[in-house]
Motif scaffolding. Structure first.
Motif, PDB file in Angstrom:
ATOM      1  N   VAL A  55       0.828  -1.206   0.000  1.00  0.00           N
ATOM      2  CA  VAL A  55       0.000   0.000   0.000  1.00  0.00           C
ATOM      3  C   VAL A  55       0.865   1.258   0.000  1.00  0.00           C
ATOM      4  CG1 VAL A  55      -1.639   1.320   1.398  1.00  0.00           C
ATOM      5  CG2 VAL A  55      -2.011  -1.106   1.021  1.00  0.00           C
ATOM      6  N   VAL A  56       1.917   1.280   0.791  1.00  0.00           N
ATOM      7  CA  VAL A  56       2.807   2.450   0.829  1.00  0.00           C
ATOM      8  C   VAL A  56       3.494   2.644  -0.521  1.00  0.00           C
ATOM      9  CG1 VAL A  56       4.947   3.320   1.853  1.00  0.00           C
ATOM     10  CG2 VAL A  56       3.154   2.422   3.317  1.00  0.00           C
ATOM     11  N   ALA A  57       3.926   1.559  -1.151  1.00  0.00           N
ATOM     12  CA  ALA A  57       4.559   1.670  -2.467  1.00  0.00           C
ATOM     13  C   ALA A  57       3.565   2.162  -3.514  1.00  0.00           C
ATOM     14  CB  ALA A  57       5.141   0.322  -2.882  1.00  0.00           C
ATOM     15  N   LEU A  58       2.330   1.694  -3.453  1.00  0.00           N
ATOM     16  CA  LEU A  58       1.302   2.138  -4.393  1.00  0.00           C
ATOM     17  C   LEU A  58       0.988   3.618  -4.212  1.00  0.00           C
ATOM     18  CD1 LEU A  58      -0.696   1.269  -6.591  1.00  0.00           C
ATOM     19  CD2 LEU A  58      -2.331   0.771  -4.770  1.00  0.00           C
ATOM     20  N   VAL A  59       0.843   4.067  -2.978  1.00  0.00           N
ATOM     21  CA  VAL A  59       0.564   5.478  -2.710  1.00  0.00           C
ATOM     22  C   VAL A  59       1.740   6.350  -3.153  1.00  0.00           C
ATOM     23  CG1 VAL A  59       0.225   7.155  -0.836  1.00  0.00           C
ATOM     24  CG2 VAL A  59      -1.080   5.040  -0.873  1.00  0.00           C
ATOM     25  N   ALA A  60       2.956   5.895  -2.904  1.00  0.00           N
ATOM     26  CA  ALA A  60       4.129   6.662  -3.326  1.00  0.00           C
ATOM     27  C   ALA A  60       4.207   6.739  -4.850  1.00  0.00           C
ATOM     28  CB  ALA A  60       5.399   6.026  -2.764  1.00  0.00           C
ATOM     29  N   GLY A  61       3.892   5.661  -5.534  1.00  0.00           N
ATOM     30  CA  GLY A  61       3.901   5.674  -6.996  1.00  0.00           C
ATOM     31  C   GLY A  61       2.856   6.608  -7.562  1.00  0.00           C
ATOM     32  N   ILE A  62       1.672   6.600  -6.966  1.00  0.00           N
ATOM     33  CA  ILE A  62       0.618   7.515  -7.420  1.00  0.00           C
ATOM     34  C   ILE A  62       1.012   8.961  -7.143  1.00  0.00           C
ATOM     35  CG2 ILE A  62      -1.767   8.231  -6.949  1.00  0.00           C
ATOM     36  CD1 ILE A  62      -2.428   5.258  -6.558  1.00  0.00           C
ATOM     37  N   ALA A  63       1.639   9.215  -6.004  1.00  0.00           N
ATOM     38  CA  ALA A  63       2.070  10.579  -5.678  1.00  0.00           C
ATOM     39  C   ALA A  63       3.128  11.079  -6.657  1.00  0.00           C
ATOM     40  CB  ALA A  63       2.618  10.622  -4.250  1.00  0.00           C
ATOM     41  N   VAL A  64       4.082  10.230  -7.006  1.00  0.00           N
ATOM     42  CA  VAL A  64       5.121  10.630  -7.956  1.00  0.00           C
ATOM     43  C   VAL A  64       4.519  10.887  -9.328  1.00  0.00           C
ATOM     44  CG1 VAL A  64       7.159   9.789  -9.205  1.00  0.00           C
ATOM     45  CG2 VAL A  64       7.009   9.521  -6.747  1.00  0.00           C
ATOM     46  N   ALA A  65       3.596  10.037  -9.757  1.00  0.00           N
ATOM     47  CA  ALA A  65       2.946  10.239 -11.054  1.00  0.00           C
ATOM     48  C   ALA A  65       2.100  11.503 -11.049  1.00  0.00           C
ATOM     49  CB  ALA A  65       2.084   9.025 -11.402  1.00  0.00           C
TER      50      ALA A  65
END
Length: 66
Positions: free
Chosen positions: A18-28
């Motif tokens: 979940v943290v990796a997914l949220v970080a990826g969405i934030a970077v995008a």
């Protein structure tokens, strides 16, 4: 507290995903919102660079051993 990724339980793995997914969405999201419109920045224009005369290289500078 799990000190190893291999010994972590199911909830710890889920938290990491979940943290990796949220970080990826934030970077995008940051990348898409920070993209500039090329028409809006008319003060920054690239000039045209023309090529000069052609150059011929006659030797490579290395010695030939026969």
């Amino acid at each position: 507290m799990n000190h190893s990724f291999y010994s972590a339980d199911r909830s710890t793995h889920l938290k990491i995903v979940v943290v990796a997914l949220v970080a990826g969405i934030a970077v995008a999201g940051v990348a898409s919102f920070s993209a500039t419109n090329p028409d809006a920045s008319s003060s920054q224009s690239a000039g045209v660079i023309k090529a000069g005369k052609p150059v011929a290289i006659t030797s490579s500078g290395t010695s030939v051993t026969r």
